[in-house]
Design a protein around this motif. Structure first.
Motif, PDB file in Angstrom:
ATOM      1  N   LYS A   1       5.211  -7.863  -0.676  1.00  0.00           N
ATOM      2  CA  LYS A   1       5.065  -8.481  -0.596  1.00  0.00           C
ATOM      3  C   LYS A   1       5.860  -9.866  -0.270  1.00  0.00           C
TER       4      LYS A   1
ATOM      5  N   ASP B   1       2.004  -2.104 -10.997  1.00  0.00           N
ATOM      6  CA  ASP B   1       2.118  -2.610  -9.390  1.00  0.00           C
ATOM      7  C   ASP B   1       2.492  -3.719  -9.788  1.00  0.00           C
TER       8      ASP B   1
ATOM      9  N   SER C   1       0.964  -1.471   0.135  1.00  0.00           N
ATOM     10  CA  SER C   1      -0.137   0.121   0.352  1.00  0.00           C
ATOM     11  C   SER C   1       0.593   1.293  -0.055  1.00  0.00           C
TER      12      SER C   1
HETATM   13  C1  LIG Z   1      -1.556  -5.545  -7.130  1.00  0.00           C
HETATM   14  C2  LIG Z   1      -1.553  -5.338  -4.913  1.00  0.00           C
HETATM   15  N1  LIG Z   1      -1.304  -4.022  -4.933  1.00  0.00           N
HETATM   16  C3  LIG Z   1      -1.185  -3.115  -3.340  1.00  0.00           C
HETATM   17  C4  LIG Z   1      -1.944  -4.562  -2.187  1.00  0.00           C
HETATM   18  C5  LIG Z   1      -1.564  -3.861  -1.211  1.00  0.00           C
HETATM   19  O1  LIG Z   1      -0.271  -4.396  -0.271  1.00  0.00           O
HETATM   20  P1  LIG Z   1       0.113  -4.713   0.849  1.00  0.00           P
HETATM   21  O2  LIG Z   1      -1.173  -5.272   2.030  1.00  0.00           O
HETATM   22  O3  LIG Z   1       1.589  -4.456   1.401  1.00  0.00           O
HETATM   23  O4  LIG Z   1      -0.296  -2.916   1.742  1.00  0.00           O
HETATM   24  C6  LIG Z   1      -2.103  -5.816  -3.058  1.00  0.00           C
HETATM   25  C7  LIG Z   1      -2.398  -6.123  -1.820  1.00  0.00           C
HETATM   26  O5  LIG Z   1      -2.821  -7.461  -2.027  1.00  0.00           O
HETATM   27  C8  LIG Z   1      -2.069  -5.938  -4.284  1.00  0.00           C
HETATM   28  O6  LIG Z   1      -2.421  -6.832  -4.460  1.00  0.00           O
END
Ligand SMILES: Cc1ncc(COP(=O)(O)O)c(C=O)c1O
Length: 984
Positions: free
Chosen positions: A826, A796, A664
């Motif tokens: 991740k 992303d 995020s």
């Molecule tokens: C494509 C994508 N972007 C951003 C995020 C956000 O990541 P985080 O949960 O580490 O904040 C996710 C989480 O599932 C995601 O799948």
């Protein structure tokens, strides 16, 4: 053996042979016309002893079921059945009941002469649509609970019903079960089967008869089985909501209603004795069982299955052409086998424990300790649970699955000075878990193991008789308990009478001796049992620590109320997987392990790209934490090295790295960088995507599964383009190329309106749609349009990067593009909070208009050290190549399943980012939403963690750790095949 009462109605002992009346469809149609004024079509239905027809009207609508009673039953009995049906319908208005419909004369029963040798009693019963539970393969716990609840409601409604027509002695009445088996046993042609049935019935009867007089009796339907419970069908499954066929109504033991109902569960694929428990619980909630009723429930169930076997054999001999009778036998044999697969006492103890009716186990009192001179301070009690501190890298590669884990730990404890090492009674052993198994493994010990530092002598803790002294084992039966030592040199032979303190056996040092204690008469327990059966076996065993004079080990993990405690401190929006999730406290590679000792194949944890509990990551973290953890304002090597390594993995001009903690934050920062670099605030995002939870990433996320109001609540700076879904979107298949043109038109429209966008953000592989590839050249065209209007392209890569796609390390490579800004997280930390944004120096420099960038823990020495190790391990273990190889195998096998299972609409994705999309109809593509949820629940029971994804939550998101091997991939596909074949 029991003695049937004299009954005014039917008595099976007088008339054990009961062939059904022979009436033709033409005759049935004639009856319908003459007595019910119906010009209807009658179709013969199967029945054990009556003659039934389904009645169709002119438009093939079902008007009812015409039932011609077996002439062995008299009018009073039939009158009782009709009255009972009416009574239940009235008492339980939400339960559907097959009550009789009146004939032209207004009567419920039509008496016809000349049709059979005697008067024929004919009734037209209300037809209840939806089918019965018998039509289902596997019965999920909710369906079993529904069956138990229907039985409970029938029982409650009939509690005060009395009628002379109840006074009969049917072969289905378990009060006569032992006589029925005795009388019909000879009909079972297979001699081994005959002996098993006789043994099971007599052992069951020996538990029932002493309590017979204390079991409440009342009017009972006696056939509330899967065949007679009708269901409402919805996408969420089958919901038992009605009952048919009152032909066996009798005055009998109330608890037989339940025993007969839940016995039918055991005929269904995938069931085992413990599958009845939700039904028992549901019945108990409606009509509480007494202690005696709980005590006889399982014996009655066993007896019921024995009665079915002998009755089936009799009926088949009598009526060899009755297909209904022969079709039933496979299910009945399965029921009997399941019912006799476990000792009666164990299942009874389990039922009582499950209902909260079990008494506290008594404590074993000893006159002298089994081994003298033990100082409790010198005793090491091993914790072999999944929550123990056993994770020494010495156990890798077997990890916690090393079968001699106990031995290794004992040797260490002795080396550390312990005089005696003991294991724990009833504690699931992580060393005994089986990684890929559809069945629950034997992990729960019913005794303990002891390992002394020097040879020791075991003595009799009480006076008693040595009853077994076979090689390496000795069993002493005292007044109340039986003690068994295995792995010893016996000092007293069988038949010896010993007194307290007399020598029993030599217990050798340097090896395990098993000690188990059970009340005299309890069945000998297996050394290890399953978590599901453990409450039964443990109720019939005692903790042998009591024999060693050791205090109990307190259970430090409060597990019972874990979910309740979670709910108290968590907001409801913080969901958890599964309604009843296993408690997972340990993982290893692509496996997870519950505190109950069950292993699961993990098909969802893409974050742990290397696998769980990776030793190199663990070592790195421990080393770095011991040394230093500061922040990126300090000058240290790891932050430089990790940034260089990341930048080196990306094409020019992506050379400048920002380190953050999560996906995020990474995508949020990517948006802010674009806004700062362009001086604009509008952003274009792809519909149905998820980018995170921060204000900005949430604003560009419109995945309905994450936020059902998403589209309606976008701030004005967010502009969404059509979701480029080539399977179920606006443009499909070859037409999918049109998504790009539409997106470009929107971007150009915004620019023309004076709102030229700062950025276009998208996942380069469509994660929320189950890893679907974007249409060919989609990003190339949209990125070009963005750049033409002065905007930037953000990829992303939070979900799809790091080699998961097999052929490509980054998702954008699949589309042959280079973004301006990449966000990633991740996998970067293998579960540790670590994310990054990589962009060009030029764009990064323009961020200075926003002040400085600093994140307290982003880019810390710890995170960076882990980040480097993850990259090293990915490379050294060839995990991207593995993703390509195992992913291709997995996709081929999943696609092959499509041939047999129409519910699989398609298999999306590449490498180890796959999505199995479930549809109700391959033409309309109606999403199989509830089915997907039910499939996931059943997969969990078979040892696979898999979850739904997608805007409709109808896609099995298949994104395991990249270390998964072909064997595990096959395990997943085989389990899915089984679930789709047997039902869910
Ligand atoms: C494509 C994508 N972007 C951003 C995020 C956000 O990541 P985080 O949960 O580490 O904040 C996710 C989480 O599932 C995601 O799948």
């Amino acid at each position: 053996m029991s003695t049937p009462r004299r009954s005014v109605g039917f008595n099976f002992l007088d008339e054990p042979e009961l062939p059904g009346p022979q009436v033709t469809e033409a005759q049935a149609e004639h009856i319908l016309a003459q007595h019910y004024g119906m010009a209807a079509r009658a179709k013969l239905l199967g029945s054990n002893q009556d003659c039934n027809f389904i009645v169709y009207g002119a438009n093939d609508d079902v008007l009812g079921v015409l039932k011609i009673a077996n002439p062995a039953f008299n009018a009073t009995e039939l009158e009782a059945q009709d009255a009972a049906a009416d009574l239940i319908a009235e008492a339980e208005p939400s339960l559907r009941v097959a009550a009789p419909l009146p004939n032209l004369a207004g009567e419920k029963c039509t008496v016809i002469t000349g049709l059979l040798d005697t008067s024929a009693y004919v009734r037209l019963l209300r037809y209840l649509p939806g089918g019965t539970l018998l039509d289902s393969g596997y019965l999920p716990p909710a369906a079993v609970a529904g069956l138990g609840e229907v039985a409970g409601r029938v029982s409650r409604a009939l509690a005060n019903f009395s009628h002379p027509g109840l006074d009969r002695a049917l072969q289905w009445d378990l009060q006569y079960g032992a006589d029925v088996v005795a009388q019909l046993l000879s009909q079972v042609t297979d001699s081994a089967q005959r002996a098993k049935v006789a043994q099971a019935a007599s052992s069951a009867w020996s538990r029932i008869s002493p309590l017979a007089e204390r079991l409440p009796r009342q009017a009972t339907h006696l056939d509330v089985t899967d065949a007679n419970v009708v269901v409402a069908r919805s996408a969420t499954g089958v919901h038992p909501d009605g009952v048919i066929d009152f032909g066996d109504l009798s005055h009998s033991w109330a608890v037989s209603e339940l025993a007969i109902a839940v016995s039918s569960v055991l005929g269904h694929a995938g069931s085992d004795p413990t599958s009845i428990l939700p039904g028992v619980r549901a019945f108990h909630a409606v009509r509480p069982l007494s202690a005696e009723e709980a005590e006889v429930l399982w014996p009655l169930l066993v007896l019921r299955t024995a009665v079915l076997i002998v009755s089936g054999a009799q009926q088949a001999a009598l009526d060899p052409d009755n297909a209904y009778v022969t079709e039933q036998t496979d299910g009945e044999i399965r029921m009997f086998e399941q019912a006799s697969s476990i000792p009666v006492d164990v299942m009874t103890a389990l039922i009582k424990a499950d209902l909260g009716l079990a008494a506290e186990p008594d404590r074993v009192v000893v006159d002298t300790p089994l081994i003298g001179g033990i100082d409790p301070a010198g005793v090491a009690t091993l914790d072999l649970s999944s929550q123990s501190d056993v994770y020494d890298s010495a156990f890798v590669p077997g990890g916690w699955l090393l079968t001699d884990l106990e031995g290794e730990l004992a040797r260490r404890a002795i080396a550390d000075g312990a005089a005696l090492v003991v294991t724990r009674f009833g504690q699931p052993r992580l060393s005994r878990a089986t990684p890929l198994s559809q069945d629950s493994p034997d992990v729960v010990p019913t005794g303990i193991n002891i390992w002394p530092d020097v040879d020791a002598r075991a003595v009799a803790p009480w006076d008693g008789d040595v009853v077994d002294g076979s090689a390496g084992s000795v069993t002493l039966r005292g007044g109340e308990y039986e003690l068994t030592l295995s792995g010893v040199t016996p000092l007293s032979g069988p038949g010896t009478r010993v007194r307290t303190g007399d020598p029993l056996a030599e217990v050798a040092s340097g090896r395990w001796t098993e000690v188990s204690v059970r009340p005299v008469g309890a069945p000998p327990a297996p050394t290890l049992t399953t978590a599901e059966l453990s409450r039964g076996w443990l109720a019939l065993s005692r903790d042998p620590r009591q024999l060693l004079g050791l205090p109990d080990v307190p259970d430090t993990h409060r597990a019972d109320d874990l979910l309740a405690r979670r709910d108290e401190s968590f907001a409801p929006v913080q969901e958890h997987y599964y309604a009843e999730p296993p408690q997972i406290e340990r993982g290893w590679r692509h496996h997870l392990m519950s505190t109950a000792g069950r292993c699961y194949l993990d098909m969802v944890n893409n974050v742990t790209v290397l696998g769980h509990a990776h030793p190199r990551v663990a070592e790195t973290a421990a080393r770095q934490l011991r040394r230093l953890n500061t922040n990126s304002r300090f000058n240290y090597e790891a932050v430089v090295e990790f940034s260089e390594r990341l930048a080196a993995m990306l094409p020019e001009p992506l050379d400048t790295v920002f380190l953050v903690n999560s996906g995020s934050e990474a995508s949020d920062l990517a948006l802010r960088l674009a806004m700062a670099a362009t001086g604009r605030r509008d952003v274009v995002a792809v519909r149905e995507a998820y980018h995170g939870w921060t204000y900005a990433t949430d604003a560009v996320s419109t995945s309905m599964a994450d936020n059902p109001n998403a589209l309606a609540t976008r701030p004005d700076w967010v502009h969404t383009v059509e979701s480029p879904n080539s399977f179920r979107g606006k443009f499909r298949g070859a037409d999918a190329g049109r998504y790009a043109a539409e997106a470009i038109a929107q971007i150009e429209g915004l620019t023309a309106d004076g709102r030229a966008p700062a950025a276009f953000i998208a996942e380069p592989v469509y994660g929320n749609a189950g890893g679907m590839a974007l249409p060919d050249r989609y990003l190339e065209q949209v990125y070009a349009a963005m750049r033409a209007c002065g905007g930037l392209a953000i990829a992303d890569e939070v979900q799809v990067a790091y080699g998961r796609l097999g052929n490509w390390f980054w998702g954008f490579e699949q589309q042959n593009v280079v973004p301006d800004i990449v966000s990633v997280a991740k996998s970067t930390g293998n579960g540790s909070p670590l994310g990054a944004v990589i962009t060009s120096r030029e764009i990064a420099d323009r961020f200075s208009s926003q002040g400085y960038f600093f994140s307290s823990t982003g880019g810390s020495p710890l995170s960076c050290a882990i980040g480097i190790t993850v990259l090293d391990a990915l490379r050294d273990e060839g995990l991207q190549q593995n993703a390509a190889r195992v992913g291709a195998h997995l996709k081929t096998r999943l696609q092959a399943l499509q041939d047999n299972h129409p519910i699989i609409g398609t298999v999306h994705g590449v490498g180890l980012y796959l999505g199995v999309e479930m549809v109700r109809d391959r033409d309309t593509l109606e999403p199989a939403v509830e089915e997907t949820a039910a499939i996931c629940d059943r997969m969990l029971e078979l040892g696979v963690v898999i979850q739904p994804t997608g805007d409709q939550m109808n896609i099995l998101k298949t994104k395991p750790p990249l270390c998964i091997d072909t064997e595990a991939a096959d395990f997943y596909v085989d389990a899915l095949d089984r679930v789709l074949t047997e039902g869910f």
